[in-house]
Scaffold this active site. Structure first.
Site, mmCIF file in Angstrom:
data_model
loop_
_atom_site.group_PDB
_atom_site.id
_atom_site.type_symbol
_atom_site.label_atom_id
_atom_site.label_comp_id
_atom_site.label_asym_id
_atom_site.label_seq_id
_atom_site.Cartn_x
_atom_site.Cartn_y
_atom_site.Cartn_z
ATOM 1 N N SER A 1 -11.275 0.417 9.676
ATOM 2 C CA SER A 1 -10.476 1.636 9.530
ATOM 3 C C SER A 1 -10.703 2.274 8.159
ATOM 4 O O SER A 1 -10.515 3.473 7.991
ATOM 5 C CB SER A 1 -8.987 1.338 9.726
ATOM 6 O OG SER A 1 -8.554 0.378 8.783
ATOM 7 N N PHE B 1 -7.482 -9.956 3.027
ATOM 8 C CA PHE B 1 -7.552 -8.660 2.348
ATOM 9 C C PHE B 1 -7.049 -7.520 3.235
ATOM 10 O O PHE B 1 -6.682 -6.465 2.705
ATOM 11 C CB PHE B 1 -9.013 -8.310 2.014
ATOM 12 C CG PHE B 1 -9.670 -9.203 1.012
ATOM 13 C CD1 PHE B 1 -9.429 -9.046 -0.340
ATOM 14 C CD2 PHE B 1 -10.555 -10.195 1.412
ATOM 15 C CE1 PHE B 1 -10.045 -9.859 -1.279
ATOM 16 C CE2 PHE B 1 -11.182 -11.012 0.491
ATOM 17 C CZ PHE B 1 -10.926 -10.846 -0.860
ATOM 18 N N SER C 1 -0.673 -7.528 -5.442
ATOM 19 C CA SER C 1 -1.022 -6.438 -6.360
ATOM 20 C C SER C 1 -0.058 -6.418 -7.535
ATOM 21 O O SER C 1 1.113 -6.799 -7.406
ATOM 22 C CB SER C 1 -0.885 -5.114 -5.591
ATOM 23 O OG SER C 1 -0.926 -4.025 -6.463
ATOM 24 N N TYR D 1 4.007 1.044 0.202
ATOM 25 C CA TYR D 1 2.861 0.145 0.029
ATOM 26 C C TYR D 1 3.267 -1.078 -0.809
ATOM 27 O O TYR D 1 3.024 -2.221 -0.425
ATOM 28 C CB TYR D 1 1.698 0.884 -0.650
ATOM 29 C CG TYR D 1 0.633 -0.066 -1.158
ATOM 30 C CD1 TYR D 1 -0.201 -0.726 -0.262
ATOM 31 C CD2 TYR D 1 0.483 -0.322 -2.526
ATOM 32 C CE1 TYR D 1 -1.160 -1.620 -0.720
ATOM 33 C CE2 TYR D 1 -0.470 -1.210 -2.984
ATOM 34 C CZ TYR D 1 -1.293 -1.855 -2.080
ATOM 35 O OH TYR D 1 -2.233 -2.761 -2.537
ATOM 36 N N LYS E 1 3.678 -5.408 -0.002
ATOM 37 C CA LYS E 1 3.134 -6.544 -0.771
ATOM 38 C C LYS E 1 4.247 -7.516 -1.148
ATOM 39 O O LYS E 1 4.106 -8.725 -1.018
ATOM 40 C CB LYS E 1 2.409 -6.047 -2.031
ATOM 41 C CG LYS E 1 1.148 -5.255 -1.760
ATOM 42 C CD LYS E 1 0.067 -6.086 -1.099
ATOM 43 C CE LYS E 1 -1.180 -5.299 -0.769
ATOM 44 N NZ LYS E 1 -2.086 -5.993 0.152
ATOM 45 N N ASN F 1 -6.182 -3.619 -11.996
ATOM 46 C CA ASN F 1 -6.889 -2.419 -11.512
ATOM 47 C C ASN F 1 -8.374 -2.713 -11.291
ATOM 48 O O ASN F 1 -9.176 -2.585 -12.228
ATOM 49 C CB ASN F 1 -6.703 -1.266 -12.506
ATOM 50 C CG ASN F 1 -5.304 -0.703 -12.490
ATOM 51 O OD1 ASN F 1 -4.339 -1.404 -12.777
ATOM 52 N ND2 ASN F 1 -5.161 0.557 -12.134
#
Ligand code: NAD
Ligand code: WQD
Length: 344
Positions: free
Chosen positions: A34, A80, A124, A148, A152, A178
């Site tokens: 995707s 992932f 993250s 988002y 997480k 990052n």
């Protein structure tokens, strides 16, 4: 015995596949493509000289995913697969919760069913929310400011509950800072759809001439030059962190979070001037308003990963800029377009 890599065709996943194969692991990759291209996996094979099975499967399709567990002797999972755009998650929260959380639930249910109780999860630094106490360590306060980030945080909690329910699980929650840079061959890299949201792909697309100028979001933060400071980490270092985390979860049970960062912060202006110096490309920019939800400064304390995983980031900011540029200049349109063959 194989390592199942979900989202293995993506930016960080494909680099991790290379390092897993180079370290002698066997892998099987699941991705619904995707947000990625099968080209990345073609390059993983070419760069490593090793082959592996790829299933174009959506994690939300339990029947399809179960086939992967039936057909392969899986000993651990590196997870992932997920949607990752902060802005999009604000517009499409249900899609983000469904894809990221339901996808993870189905994966973990199948892992339980097939007695595969080892997982490395892509978390993250976004789980630290608006925290500006730097450096950020794993005990810093948690919080999220968008859908988002909440996926997480929720997945971290789900995984902790799983461990509480059954302490034979072994779970590493890797909190990336990052990620930038690309494979040194210039053949694997980040290939965002549409206009990039993140700084480095924006800079490289300005350099290649696809975008006119960089907009720097705010120069009135309490930092040295007023622009936002982040902990950029080379994607190959990040990939190597997964190999180390895998070794750790194979050797012990438990659930642990680890920061994967360099521990060094760079401002937007420092990134621009480093990129210009290293690549010889000019990056025109203007100063724009702050981006809603941004924090001024964020960098990691990566010591826990060094102590417990034996991992430390090796690649500096110059190499990150050079490799990002090599990738972009060899692939002006990312994975989308044919490009001329060059020797690897
Ligand atoms: P990416 O979009 O390049 O890779 C994610 C991959 O997952 C894509 O190939 C996509 O096709 C696949 N995918 C998504 N939903 C799926 C589903 N339901 N079933 C099967 N495949 C699916 O992103 P990335 O930058 O490589 O990030 C990998 C992971 O790391 C993500 O979970 C992301 O949230 C996390 N992460 C990324 C960053 C970053 O800045 N890139 C930072 C912190 C955390
Ligand atoms: C870095 C700096 C911007 C673009 C995001 C997600 C986070 C994580 C990583 C997944 C900031 C400035 C940026 C631009 C700019 N992803 N900037 N002009 O915001 O630290 O983190 O990606 O988990 O969840 O929020 O990264 O690269 O977007 O921004 O001035 O066009 O560059 O303001 O200071 P960020 P970023």
């Amino acid at each position: 015995m194989k390592i199942l890599v979900t989202g293995g065709a993506g930016y960080i996943g494909s680099h991790t596949c290379v390092e897993l194969l180079n370290a002698g692991h066997e892998i099987v990759v699941v991705d619904n493509l995707s947000n990625s291209s099968p080209e990345s996996l073609r390059w993983v094979r070419k760069l490593t000289g090793k082959d592996f099975e790829f299933y174009q499967i959506d994690l939300l399709n339990r029947q399809d995913l179960e086939i992967v567990f039936k057909q392969n002797n899986i000993e651990a999972v590196i997870h992932f697969a997920g949607l990752k755009s902060v802005g999009e998650s604000v517009r499409l929260p249900l899609q983000y919760y469904h894809n990221n959380i339901t996808g993870t639930l189905i994966l973990c249910e199948l892992m339980q069913k097939y007695a595969v109780q080892r997982i490395v999860f892509s978390s993250s630094a976004t789980v630290y929310g608006m925290s500006e106490q730097v450096p950020i360590n794993e005990n810093s306060p948690l919080g999220a400011t968008n859908a988002y980030g909440r996926t997480k945080l929720m997945i971290e909690e789900i995984m902790r509950d799983l461990y509480v329910s059954d302490p034979t699980w072994s779970i590493a929650l890797l909190r990336y800072f990052n990620p930038i840079g690309a494979h040194g061959s210039g053949r694997l890299g980040e290939s965002p759809n549409g206009t990039p949201n993140n700084l480095m792909p924006f800079i490289t697309q300005v350099a290649i001439g696809r975008l006119k100028e960089l907009k720097i979001h705010g120069n009135d933060y309490p930092t040295l030059d007023g622009t936002g400071v982040r902990d950029y980490i080379h994607v190959v270092d990040l990939a190597l962190g997964h190999v180390k985390a895998l070794e750790k979860i194979m050797a012990s049970t438990g659930v642990e979070a680890y920061n994967l960062g360099t521990g060094q912060g760079y401002s937007v202006l420092e990134m621009v001037s480093t990129f210009e110096r290293i690549t010889g490309q000019q990056i025109p920019y203007t100063i724009a308003d702050r981006r809603p939800g941004d924090i001024g400064i964020c960098f990691s304390d990566p010591n826990k990963a060094e102590r417990e995983l034996g991992w430390i980031a090796q690649r500096g900011i110059d190499e990150m800029c050079l490799d990002s540029w090599r990738w972009q200049s060899h692939n002006p349109n990312g994975f989308q377009k044919e490009e001329e063959e060059i020797t690897v």
